[in-house]
Write an enzyme that holds these catalytic residues in place. Sequence first.
Site, PDB file in Angstrom:
ATOM      1  CB  SER A  44     -21.719  43.085 -85.388  1.00 33.76           C
ATOM      2  OG  SER A  44     -20.363  42.716 -85.634  1.00 33.76           O
ATOM      3  N   GLY A  82     -22.745  43.128 -89.691  1.00 36.38           N
ATOM      4  CA  GLY A  82     -22.313  42.671 -91.000  1.00 36.38           C
ATOM      5  C   GLY A  82     -21.936  43.777 -91.958  1.00 36.38           C
ATOM      6  CG  ASN A 111     -18.338  42.702 -90.897  1.00 36.27           C
ATOM      7  OD1 ASN A 111     -18.305  41.584 -90.382  1.00 36.27           O
ATOM      8  ND2 ASN A 111     -19.072  43.679 -90.399  1.00 36.27           N
ATOM      9  CG  ASP A 192     -18.608  35.665 -81.827  1.00 38.16           C
ATOM     10  OD1 ASP A 192     -17.937  36.170 -80.908  1.00 38.16           O
ATOM     11  OD2 ASP A 192     -19.500  36.290 -82.435  1.00 38.16           O
ATOM     12  CG  HIS A 195     -19.509  39.952 -82.182  1.00 29.44           C
ATOM     13  ND1 HIS A 195     -19.437  38.803 -82.956  1.00 29.44           N
ATOM     14  CD2 HIS A 195     -19.709  40.979 -83.040  1.00 29.44           C
ATOM     15  CE1 HIS A 195     -19.603  39.126 -84.224  1.00 29.44           C
ATOM     16  NE2 HIS A 195     -19.764  40.437 -84.307  1.00 29.44           N
TER      17      HIS A 195
END
Length: 216
Positions: A44, A82, A111, A192, A195
């Site tokens: 991502s 992801g 991830n 979050d 990112h």
Amino acid sequence: MNQASGKGRVASMGWLLAGLLLMPMLACAKGPDTRAAVLVVGDSLSAAHNIPAASGWVNLLQQRVKQQIKAPPAIINASISGETTAGALTRLPGLLEKHRPSVVVIELGGNDALRGLTPAQLRGNLEKMIVASQKADAKVLLLGIDVPPNYGPAYRQRLRQTYAELAKQYDVPLLPFLLEGVALKPNLMQADGLHPTAAAQPQVLDNVWPLLKPLL
């Protein structure tokens, strides 16, 4: 030699000459040499997560190579939000065969860490990706990641060592942390905390560019 036979030979020579003249034209019709392609395989952080695709650093890279490289390569973004090293490793052979890149940029590992994969497992998958890319005659650029402090200093250190050791073993350039100068600035990170925002993407590209440019 009769007249009909002479005319036949002249016609054959004419077709041969025409074929030779057409060969360069047919070669050009195949389009540009895809060996100039740069393949970005990431997660991502490279897939423009939750921001406009045009704002992502990989798209900005396409604009930069057009501005600064005389024969700009195609930029192929095969990043998926992801994505894990295992998933990318599965996809990589098909991507290499399809695009035949001259450079492969590997941006993976975040991830894996979030899912509790050990550094040894992460290393094994990244190593196979590097080897496969080099066997396909592509140069490799490795982009490292970091994890939040709550993972503990020991795990973070092992993660850093994983990227550093792979870069040294396979003689590939390494950017130790893709989000250097971004991750600790709240105004450049999404809610979050993982990112980067659209405003941060130029800085992300500036982190990558000094290592990528010499490979082009």
